[in-house]
Design a protein around this motif. Sequence first.
Motif, PDB file in Angstrom:
ATOM      1  N   ALA A 160      73.935  66.696  25.758  1.00  0.00           N
ATOM      2  CA  ALA A 160      73.453  65.329  25.971  1.00  0.00           C
ATOM      3  C   ALA A 160      71.943  65.328  25.833  1.00  0.00           C
ATOM      4  O   ALA A 160      71.260  66.239  26.288  1.00  0.00           O
ATOM      5  CB  ALA A 160      73.859  64.835  27.354  1.00  0.00           C
ATOM      6  N   ASN A 161      71.426  64.277  25.217  1.00  0.00           N
ATOM      7  CA  ASN A 161      69.982  64.171  25.079  1.00  0.00           C
ATOM      8  C   ASN A 161      69.387  63.578  26.359  1.00  0.00           C
ATOM      9  O   ASN A 161      70.101  63.185  27.282  1.00  0.00           O
ATOM     10  CB  ASN A 161      69.604  63.350  23.841  1.00  0.00           C
ATOM     11  N   ALA A 162      68.071  63.496  26.415  1.00  0.00           N
ATOM     12  CA  ALA A 162      67.379  63.021  27.612  1.00  0.00           C
ATOM     13  C   ALA A 162      67.780  61.593  27.981  1.00  0.00           C
ATOM     14  O   ALA A 162      67.956  61.263  29.157  1.00  0.00           O
ATOM     15  CB  ALA A 162      65.875  63.119  27.418  1.00  0.00           C
ATOM     16  N   GLU A 163      67.938  60.738  26.992  1.00  0.00           N
ATOM     17  CA  GLU A 163      68.321  59.348  27.254  1.00  0.00           C
ATOM     18  C   GLU A 163      69.711  59.273  27.877  1.00  0.00           C
ATOM     19  O   GLU A 163      69.938  58.542  28.846  1.00  0.00           O
ATOM     20  CB  GLU A 163      68.273  58.530  25.964  1.00  0.00           C
ATOM     21  N   GLU A 164      70.652  60.041  27.335  1.00  0.00           N
ATOM     22  CA  GLU A 164      72.008  60.056  27.883  1.00  0.00           C
ATOM     23  C   GLU A 164      72.018  60.609  29.311  1.00  0.00           C
ATOM     24  O   GLU A 164      72.715  60.079  30.180  1.00  0.00           O
ATOM     25  CB  GLU A 164      72.932  60.890  26.995  1.00  0.00           C
ATOM     26  N   LEU A 165      71.230  61.651  29.559  1.00  0.00           N
ATOM     27  CA  LEU A 165      71.140  62.208  30.907  1.00  0.00           C
ATOM     28  C   LEU A 165      70.570  61.195  31.891  1.00  0.00           C
ATOM     29  O   LEU A 165      71.031  61.091  33.025  1.00  0.00           O
ATOM     30  CB  LEU A 165      70.293  63.483  30.916  1.00  0.00           C
ATOM     31  N   ALA A 166      69.581  60.435  31.455  1.00  0.00           N
ATOM     32  CA  ALA A 166      68.995  59.405  32.318  1.00  0.00           C
ATOM     33  C   ALA A 166      70.031  58.340  32.666  1.00  0.00           C
ATOM     34  O   ALA A 166      70.109  57.881  33.815  1.00  0.00           O
ATOM     35  CB  ALA A 166      67.783  58.778  31.637  1.00  0.00           C
ATOM     36  N   ILE A 167      70.843  57.958  31.703  1.00  0.00           N
ATOM     37  CA  ILE A 167      71.893  56.966  31.939  1.00  0.00           C
ATOM     38  C   ILE A 167      72.930  57.520  32.920  1.00  0.00           C
ATOM     39  O   ILE A 167      73.353  56.829  33.847  1.00  0.00           O
ATOM     40  CB  ILE A 167      72.550  56.533  30.614  1.00  0.00           C
ATOM     41  N   ILE A 168      73.319  58.762  32.718  1.00  0.00           N
ATOM     42  CA  ILE A 168      74.295  59.397  33.611  1.00  0.00           C
ATOM     43  C   ILE A 168      73.758  59.439  35.041  1.00  0.00           C
ATOM     44  O   ILE A 168      74.453  59.088  35.999  1.00  0.00           O
ATOM     45  CB  ILE A 168      74.658  60.814  33.112  1.00  0.00           C
ATOM     46  N   GLU A 169      72.505  59.838  35.204  1.00  0.00           N
ATOM     47  CA  GLU A 169      71.895  59.911  36.539  1.00  0.00           C
ATOM     48  C   GLU A 169      71.769  58.523  37.165  1.00  0.00           C
ATOM     49  O   GLU A 169      71.990  58.351  38.363  1.00  0.00           O
ATOM     50  CB  GLU A 169      70.542  60.609  36.479  1.00  0.00           C
ATOM     51  N   ALA A 170      71.427  57.530  36.377  1.00  0.00           N
ATOM     52  CA  ALA A 170      71.317  56.165  36.892  1.00  0.00           C
ATOM     53  C   ALA A 170      72.676  55.661  37.359  1.00  0.00           C
ATOM     54  O   ALA A 170      72.784  54.999  38.401  1.00  0.00           O
ATOM     55  CB  ALA A 170      70.744  55.236  35.825  1.00  0.00           C
ATOM     56  N   ASN A 171      73.721  55.974  36.613  1.00  0.00           N
ATOM     57  CA  ASN A 171      75.073  55.571  37.013  1.00  0.00           C
ATOM     58  C   ASN A 171      75.499  56.257  38.305  1.00  0.00           C
ATOM     59  O   ASN A 171      76.128  55.639  39.164  1.00  0.00           O
ATOM     60  CB  ASN A 171      76.076  55.863  35.900  1.00  0.00           C
ATOM     61  N   LYS A 172      75.152  57.534  38.446  1.00  0.00           N
ATOM     62  CA  LYS A 172      75.467  58.251  39.686  1.00  0.00           C
ATOM     63  C   LYS A 172      74.734  57.617  40.867  1.00  0.00           C
ATOM     64  O   LYS A 172      75.308  57.429  41.935  1.00  0.00           O
ATOM     65  CB  LYS A 172      75.070  59.723  39.567  1.00  0.00           C
ATOM     66  N   ALA A 173      73.461  57.296  40.665  1.00  0.00           N
ATOM     67  CA  ALA A 173      72.664  56.683  41.735  1.00  0.00           C
ATOM     68  C   ALA A 173      73.224  55.318  42.113  1.00  0.00           C
ATOM     69  O   ALA A 173      73.306  54.971  43.293  1.00  0.00           O
ATOM     70  CB  ALA A 173      71.203  56.571  41.298  1.00  0.00           C
ATOM     71  N   ALA A 174      73.619  54.530  41.122  1.00  0.00           N
ATOM     72  CA  ALA A 174      74.184  53.200  41.395  1.00  0.00           C
ATOM     73  C   ALA A 174      75.492  53.316  42.177  1.00  0.00           C
ATOM     74  O   ALA A 174      75.740  52.544  43.107  1.00  0.00           O
ATOM     75  CB  ALA A 174      74.406  52.445  40.087  1.00  0.00           C
ATOM     76  N   ALA A 175      76.326  54.280  41.826  1.00  0.00           N
ATOM     77  CA  ALA A 175      77.594  54.475  42.539  1.00  0.00           C
ATOM     78  C   ALA A 175      77.334  54.888  43.983  1.00  0.00           C
ATOM     79  O   ALA A 175      78.006  54.411  44.905  1.00  0.00           O
ATOM     80  CB  ALA A 175      78.442  55.523  41.827  1.00  0.00           C
ATOM     81  N   LEU A 176      76.345  55.757  44.199  1.00  0.00           N
ATOM     82  CA  LEU A 176      76.010  56.186  45.554  1.00  0.00           C
ATOM     83  C   LEU A 176      75.474  55.020  46.372  1.00  0.00           C
ATOM     84  O   LEU A 176      75.856  54.838  47.525  1.00  0.00           O
ATOM     85  CB  LEU A 176      74.996  57.330  45.518  1.00  0.00           C
ATOM     86  N   LEU A 177      74.617  54.201  45.769  1.00  0.00           N
ATOM     87  CA  LEU A 177      74.084  53.032  46.468  1.00  0.00           C
ATOM     88  C   LEU A 177      75.206  52.063  46.841  1.00  0.00           C
ATOM     89  O   LEU A 177      75.225  51.516  47.947  1.00  0.00           O
ATOM     90  CB  LEU A 177      73.038  52.323  45.624  1.00  0.00           C
ATOM     91  N   SER A 178      76.132  51.854  45.940  1.00  0.00           N
ATOM     92  CA  SER A 178      77.242  50.955  46.204  1.00  0.00           C
ATOM     93  C   SER A 178      78.084  51.463  47.365  1.00  0.00           C
ATOM     94  O   SER A 178      78.451  50.709  48.264  1.00  0.00           O
ATOM     95  CB  SER A 178      78.102  50.803  44.954  1.00  0.00           C
ATOM     96  N   ALA A 179      78.383  52.757  47.375  1.00  0.00           N
ATOM     97  CA  ALA A 179      79.172  53.340  48.463  1.00  0.00           C
ATOM     98  C   ALA A 179      78.419  53.242  49.781  1.00  0.00           C
ATOM     99  O   ALA A 179      78.998  52.918  50.820  1.00  0.00           O
ATOM    100  CB  ALA A 179      79.510  54.792  48.142  1.00  0.00           C
TER     101      ALA A 179
END
Length: 87
Positions: free
Chosen positions: A13-32
């Motif tokens: 995965a490139n840097a942009e894809e990794l940033a998206i993956i990390e943002a999605n993880k953070a959003a899921a954690l915030l939601s929980a």
Amino acid sequence: MTKVVINGISRDANAEELAIIEANKAAALLSATDDLRQIRNQMLVETDWWASSDLTMTDAQTSYRQALRDITNTYSSLDDVVWPEKP
């Protein structure tokens, strides 16, 4: 490049894809965490009357309310939380 597994397929995965993956993880954690806080807040509201100026809370009531306030320091998901027992 960093290896990621998406839909069972491992690839770089490139840097942009990794940033998206990390943002999605953070959003899921915030939601929980938000879900956890909403339930915790409702439980506190239900016992707010204990803290009325004409009442004195027992040690058990004080401990229960403090445990509710502290719950987000220990848990971040409704799946894992162990709620304190209401006195």
